[in-house]
Scaffold this motif. Sequence first.
Motif, PDB file in Angstrom:
ATOM      1  N   PRO A 273      37.499  41.798  40.325  1.00  0.00           N
ATOM      2  CA  PRO A 273      36.953  42.854  39.436  1.00  0.00           C
ATOM      3  C   PRO A 273      37.030  42.945  38.101  1.00  0.00           C
ATOM      4  N   SER A 274      38.046  42.160  37.654  1.00  0.00           N
ATOM      5  CA  SER A 274      38.336  41.851  36.239  1.00  0.00           C
ATOM      6  C   SER A 274      39.423  40.592  35.922  1.00  0.00           C
ATOM      7  N   ASP A 275      39.528  40.150  34.811  1.00  0.00           N
ATOM      8  CA  ASP A 275      40.266  39.127  34.472  1.00  0.00           C
ATOM      9  C   ASP A 275      41.824  39.504  34.737  1.00  0.00           C
ATOM     10  N   ARG A 276      42.063  40.591  35.028  1.00  0.00           N
ATOM     11  CA  ARG A 276      43.579  40.949  35.343  1.00  0.00           C
ATOM     12  C   ARG A 276      43.848  40.309  36.765  1.00  0.00           C
ATOM     13  N   PHE A 277      42.886  40.114  37.831  1.00  0.00           N
ATOM     14  CA  PHE A 277      43.150  39.643  39.035  1.00  0.00           C
ATOM     15  C   PHE A 277      42.989  38.128  39.020  1.00  0.00           C
TER      16      PHE A 277
END
Lengths: 114, 115
Positions: free
Chosen positions: B61-65
Amino acid sequence: GNSVTQMEGPVTLSEEAFLTINCTYTATGYPSLFWYVQYPGEGLQLLLKATKADDKGSNKGFEATYRKETTSFHLEKGSVQVSDSAVYFCALSESGNTGNQFYFGTGTSLTVIP
Amino acid sequence: GAGVSQSPSNKVTEKGKDVELRCDPISGHTALYWYRQSLGQGLEFLIYFQGNSAPDKSGLPSDRFSAERTGGSVSTLTIQRTQQEDSAVYLCASSLAGLAVDTQYFGPGTRLTVL
């Protein structure tokens, strides 16, 4: 794109009632279709599957037929038991350029009362 | 034989902290999947590893993952700077060859709560 739509719950039935959980799908090719079940406090596990049109998957009294003409894979059981209380997920898998992905429905919660 | 295992089973963290979730697939299974199951939602595909091929990250879902799979076996899903909307059950599954017809075997999941 690919997707799976299944009937929303929750569904509550009396023991020995007939069960149908509807599932329809959208796919670009020839997917494999699955029903997974999640019993309370347990992980998801495969209930049954069908890999080509007109195949019927069956297990534990449940069955579902892969209907390409109606893009459906409805789950049925003739006489449910209390032990069938669980959440049921319809899913499809299709080979693509980057491998295979599974697409799951939102799940249908079934409660069977004595 | 042993099934898919995940650790920890529960994780409570504070917003902004990083978390690591671990998955041990069934021995010999070449394909490994991560999903997220939020309350009232279906399973959301996150990432897929198949053998030594580059992973399919299209569901993140985002670049945090991010996720990695070392030696074709154990996988770690990392969430950086966690947000409250990351709270969910994270499920790992493995299959023998990653074919469309293959059955996926799921782990018990890690319940993540971000305060």
